[in-house]
Design a protein around this motif. Structure first.
Motif, PDB file in Angstrom:
ATOM      1  N   PHE A  42     -23.130 -29.926  56.448  1.00  0.00           N
ATOM      2  CA  PHE A  42     -23.797 -28.923  55.695  1.00  0.00           C
ATOM      3  C   PHE A  42     -24.289 -27.695  56.301  1.00  0.00           C
ATOM      4  CE2 PHE A  42     -27.416 -31.438  57.647  1.00  0.00           C
ATOM      5  CZ  PHE A  42     -28.315 -30.504  57.839  1.00  0.00           C
ATOM      6  N   ARG A  43     -23.930 -27.801  57.810  1.00  0.00           N
ATOM      7  CA  ARG A  43     -24.111 -26.595  58.309  1.00  0.00           C
ATOM      8  C   ARG A  43     -23.739 -26.988  59.900  1.00  0.00           C
ATOM      9  NH1 ARG A  43     -28.451 -26.474  62.371  1.00  0.00           N
ATOM     10  NH2 ARG A  43     -29.822 -28.392  62.180  1.00  0.00           N
ATOM     11  N   TYR A 154     -24.242 -33.126  59.774  1.00  0.00           N
ATOM     12  CA  TYR A 154     -24.189 -33.955  58.537  1.00  0.00           C
ATOM     13  C   TYR A 154     -25.732 -34.713  58.098  1.00  0.00           C
ATOM     14  CZ  TYR A 154     -19.285 -34.119  60.079  1.00  0.00           C
ATOM     15  OH  TYR A 154     -18.161 -33.927  60.572  1.00  0.00           O
ATOM     16  N   SER A 155     -25.829 -34.467  56.959  1.00  0.00           N
ATOM     17  CA  SER A 155     -26.919 -35.017  56.159  1.00  0.00           C
ATOM     18  C   SER A 155     -27.077 -36.556  56.535  1.00  0.00           C
ATOM     19  CB  SER A 155     -27.113 -34.798  54.557  1.00  0.00           C
ATOM     20  OG  SER A 155     -27.255 -33.438  54.755  1.00  0.00           O
ATOM     21  N   SER A 156     -28.222 -36.980  56.846  1.00  0.00           N
ATOM     22  CA  SER A 156     -28.192 -38.555  57.140  1.00  0.00           C
ATOM     23  C   SER A 156     -29.605 -38.995  56.202  1.00  0.00           C
ATOM     24  CB  SER A 156     -28.533 -38.614  58.574  1.00  0.00           C
ATOM     25  OG  SER A 156     -28.275 -40.426  58.818  1.00  0.00           O
ATOM     26  N   SER A 167     -26.614 -37.484  62.366  1.00  0.00           N
ATOM     27  CA  SER A 167     -25.598 -36.652  62.479  1.00  0.00           C
ATOM     28  C   SER A 167     -24.528 -36.752  63.378  1.00  0.00           C
ATOM     29  CB  SER A 167     -26.075 -35.297  62.388  1.00  0.00           C
ATOM     30  OG  SER A 167     -25.190 -34.397  62.540  1.00  0.00           O
ATOM     31  N   LYS A 168     -24.957 -37.135  64.678  1.00  0.00           N
ATOM     32  CA  LYS A 168     -24.258 -37.489  65.708  1.00  0.00           C
ATOM     33  C   LYS A 168     -23.314 -38.902  65.348  1.00  0.00           C
ATOM     34  CE  LYS A 168     -24.037 -34.487  68.994  1.00  0.00           C
ATOM     35  NZ  LYS A 168     -24.989 -34.225  70.156  1.00  0.00           N
ATOM     36  N   MET A 647     -18.787 -31.865  42.821  1.00  0.00           N
ATOM     37  CA  MET A 647     -18.327 -31.139  43.549  1.00  0.00           C
ATOM     38  C   MET A 647     -18.557 -31.458  45.312  1.00  0.00           C
ATOM     39  SD  MET A 647     -17.478 -27.724  41.701  1.00  0.00           S
ATOM     40  CE  MET A 647     -19.052 -27.349  41.258  1.00  0.00           C
ATOM     41  N   LYS A 648     -17.831 -31.426  46.157  1.00  0.00           N
ATOM     42  CA  LYS A 648     -17.996 -31.806  47.454  1.00  0.00           C
ATOM     43  C   LYS A 648     -18.215 -30.675  48.090  1.00  0.00           C
ATOM     44  CE  LYS A 648     -16.839 -36.168  46.876  1.00  0.00           C
ATOM     45  NZ  LYS A 648     -17.783 -37.157  46.587  1.00  0.00           N
ATOM     46  N   ILE A 649     -17.792 -29.518  47.978  1.00  0.00           N
ATOM     47  CA  ILE A 649     -17.698 -28.335  48.616  1.00  0.00           C
ATOM     48  C   ILE A 649     -18.125 -27.084  48.146  1.00  0.00           C
ATOM     49  CG2 ILE A 649     -15.285 -27.860  49.149  1.00  0.00           C
ATOM     50  CD1 ILE A 649     -16.026 -27.287  52.110  1.00  0.00           C
ATOM     51  N   ALA A 650     -17.428 -26.865  46.746  1.00  0.00           N
ATOM     52  CA  ALA A 650     -17.557 -25.775  45.957  1.00  0.00           C
ATOM     53  C   ALA A 650     -18.951 -25.408  45.679  1.00  0.00           C
ATOM     54  CB  ALA A 650     -16.521 -25.542  44.928  1.00  0.00           C
TER      55      ALA A 650
END
Length: 701
Positions: A42-43, A154-156, A167-168, A647-650
């Protein structure tokens, strides 16, 4: 589009196993390696940049510093035990602190050595520090220093973290997954589409989205994956639209008859706007093609959608068919029935109302008249889709506020005739262009973007709680002029969790300020019976009460021209589209109308943006665009129930340009190759055949 290598169950990925697989499935809906690879960061943390200690501040998300470790010592005892080290560069010093593994870290860290430290800077008691920094020995002679990449985040969840899937941990799984399947990742788009839009390969995009070397590489991956996601959504929607026109035959309305002309020439209470004329023309053309019409009509509150729908139903009746109109609430159905009956009079068409409150005797009469064909128009709620409701020849269906109905409910009306009736769905909730193209891309869309002449714009103001006496004074002035007022609350009873001015307390307050016998108050909310609500509504409609205290049950379907003031309590807690709908309940008469947005004295940034937008504009489409930016597509127009927008990314709020490009690409594609029969489109044909089993492709032209 799934690659065969990515449909492997997630438990078979090295380092996962049954327990981790179970928590990944429950928490993130990751069932396969492909699902994992589509779980995007997500970032990203830019590890290509280095900062000096003097430039660090607490607002930074993370910072990377080259410095020297000095004076490492353990501080405190037992649970309070921690490792503290001084860290210096040529601009200053700071503390590095570890609360876990202090003894082990003290042995592994080298006092006096140069390190790269990375973490979030904080300031405590004036002392700059980083807690639990990532440490890496700095070798000056090495060309590559530090991580020097864009590090994914990553979101966790708390449950995932218990299985070392913070995330790691997720990053490590992504690396394992890519190592396992990278070479087998197959292209999902035709090569000519990739070349035409200057996209990177699917393989490159999947590697770069998780492990980009720099910002340029990351942006190229994002562009590719967003385009692909929106392209395949549009491919499915436009294929369905093509399928509808080829597979589903429609009743042909080839004449404009006496009933339509009589209404148009003698009964229309006001001239049609150019927008209304344009939409009626579009419906006439649709219903004369021999294919089933599926059209969405968008129109702001008060734009005259109902008259357009009525004229379309008269077109059906003139061609020997019956019509019906389905509304989501009894209040709205009754409103439509009263308005349409008044417009048609006794002689143009026979109209009846069917709702959950309709008595058994009246129901039997309606059922009989429908089957005999002596009833022309049936208006109602969900009662229309009951199996007992059978038409002799239904040819036209209108669905109002369509987002309140599920797909299956709409489909039941289709099945009321051998040849499906034409479908006209209407909404007074303006839909942003991107959302319309994605949610309703398989429908033809009409927009009534013009209000009838003579309508005065509603004046909207925002009052804070400390301006309440001013609002009361304004209410008294308007009532003295013979006007009526709505006061809308978000809750019926007090909520411990939300500090809102709830309806019952608000009612007591209003009764003190507006006492009997000079003032009378109606009350309507969702917990009342239909009979009770109708009684209170009628009192207000007849002018027996001056103030209507209500919850959002009056959002749609209430039309009282004499009501000129809408007061919305705790307005900051409402969504923009809901505020716009509520404001539309006034401004229906000749007098100047007002909307007062009451809010607490403290507002969040988002709450302030909503209220400022309402005060600034009455353009429903501009409001809908802001709403999309603030809330995202999932909360608007009931889209979360459709599954289309998973949607996963858009992002529909920010990716309008990519969406338009993707849609135009699909339109061009189908014009050239409607059956996707060309070799260059075999991937796309395969994609659709997997998702539309049982369709005879040779019938599509």
């Amino acid at each position: 589009m799934a690659n065969l290598t990515t449909i492997t169950p997630i438990e078979y990925l090295k380092g996962v196993g049954p327990q981790k697989a179970d928590v990944l499935k429950k928490e993130l809906q990751i069932f396969t390696i492909g699902d994992l690879l589509q779980y995007y960061p997500f970032r990203y943390i830019d590890r290509t940049k280095f900062h000096k200690i003097k430039d660090l501040h607490a607002d930074m998300v993370g910072a990377q510093v080259i410095g020297r470790l000095t004076h490492i010592q353990e501080v405190g005892e037992r649970r309070g035990k921690r490792l503290v080290a001084q860290f210096k560069d040529d601009t200053g010093s700071m503390e590095l602190v570890w609360f876990q593994g202090a003894s082990w870290l003290k042995k592994s860290l080298k006092e006096g050595a140069a390190y790269i430290a990375y973490g979030k800077p904080t300031v405590f008691n004036g002392q700059l520090s980083i807690t639990h920094p990532e440490m890496e020995l700095f070798q000056a002679q090495e060309k590559k220093i530090g991580n020097q990449t864009m590090q994914p985040v990553y979101s966790s969840t708390e449950k995932l973290k218990k299985f070392s899937l913070e995330s790691k941990g997720i990053q490590r799984l992504q690396q394992t997954a890519l190592e396992a399947v990278y070479q087998q990742l197959q292209e999902t788009l035709p090569l000519y589409i990739i070349a035409q839009h200057k996209l990177v390969s699917y393989q490159k995009a999947m590697l770069s989205i998780h492990f980009p070397q720099d910002v340029h590489e990351l942006n190229a991956a994002i562009q590719r994956l967003k385009f692909e996601e929106l392209f395949f959504i549009q491919l499915r929607l436009l294929h369905n639209k093509q399928l509808n026109t080829s597979k589903y035959k429609g009743h042909r309305f080839d004449k404009v008859g006496n009933k339509f002309n009589l209404f148009f020439n003698e009964r229309l209470p006001f001239p049609l706007t150019n927008a209304q004329k344009r939409v009626i023309k579009e419906i006439r053309l649709d219903t004369n093609t021999g294919a089933q019409m599926n059209r969405l009509v968008q129109g702001d509150v008060g734009s005259g959608k109902t008259v357009v729908a009525l004229m379309a139903m008269l077109l059906a009746i003139d061609n020997g068919y019956q019509a019906c109109m389905m509304a989501p609430t009894e209040i709205l159905a009754q409103q439509h029935f009263a308005g349409i009956s008044e417009l048609l009079g006794e002689d143009i068409a026979r109209v009846k109302l069917l709702t959950g409150s309709t008595g058994a005797k009246e129901r039997r009469i309606i059922h009989q008249e429908l089957e005999e064909g002596t009833l022309d128009i049936l208006i109602g709620t969900h009662a229309l889709i009951e199996d007992k409701v059978k038409f002799k020849n239904i040819g036209f269906v209108v669905i109002d506020e369509q987002h309140r109905f599920g797909v299956e409910q709409r489909a039941k009306l289709w099945r009321k005739n051998v040849i499906p009736p034409h479908m006209l769905v209407m909404t007074a909730t303006p839909i942003p262009r991107t959302l319309a193209m994605t949610m309703y891309g398989d429908l033809d869309i009409s927009v009534i973007d013009e209000l009838p002449a003579g309508r005065k714009p509603i004046k909207t103001v925002h009052f804070f709680e400390n301006q309440r006496l001013r609002a009361f004074g304004f209410m008294r002035d308007e009532i003295a002029k013979g006007r009526q007022i709505y006061v809308v609350y978000p809750l019926i009873k007090e909520s411990e969790k939300m500090d809102l001015l709830y309806l019952e307390a608000g009612l007591e307050n209003l009764q003190r300020e507006f006492p009997l016998p000079n003032y009378r108050i109606s009350i309507v909310h969702g917990k009342m019976s239909v009979k009770e609500k109708d009684f209170e509504m009628q009192r207000f409609i007849k002018g027996e009460t001056q103030i209507m205290v209500a919850t959002t049950v009056i959002e749609v379907g209430v039309n009282v021209p004499n009501a000129s003031v809408m007061i919305i309590e705790n307005a900051e807690r409402f969504g923009l589209s809901q505020l716009h709908q509520l404001r539309g309940r006034v401004g229906r008469g000749a007098e100047q109308s007002y909307c007062i947005l009451m809010s607490s004295n403290k507002l969040s940034k988002e709450g302030r943006t909503r209220l400022e937008t309402m005060v600034r504009t009455s353009d429903g489409f501009e409001i809908a665009e802001v709403d999309l930016q603030l809330r995202g597509p999932g909360d608007i127009s009931g889209t979360q129930q459709s599954g289309v927008l998973d949607m996963k990314i858009a992002n529909l709020a920010s990716d309008q340009a990519i969406l338009t490009t993707a849609r135009n690409s699909v339109i061009t594609l189908f014009k050239e190759d409607p059956q996707l029969a060309l070799d260059k489109n075999s991937l796309l044909r395969q994609f659709l055949m997997q998702r539309t089993p049982g369709i005879s492709w040779d019938k599509i032209s």
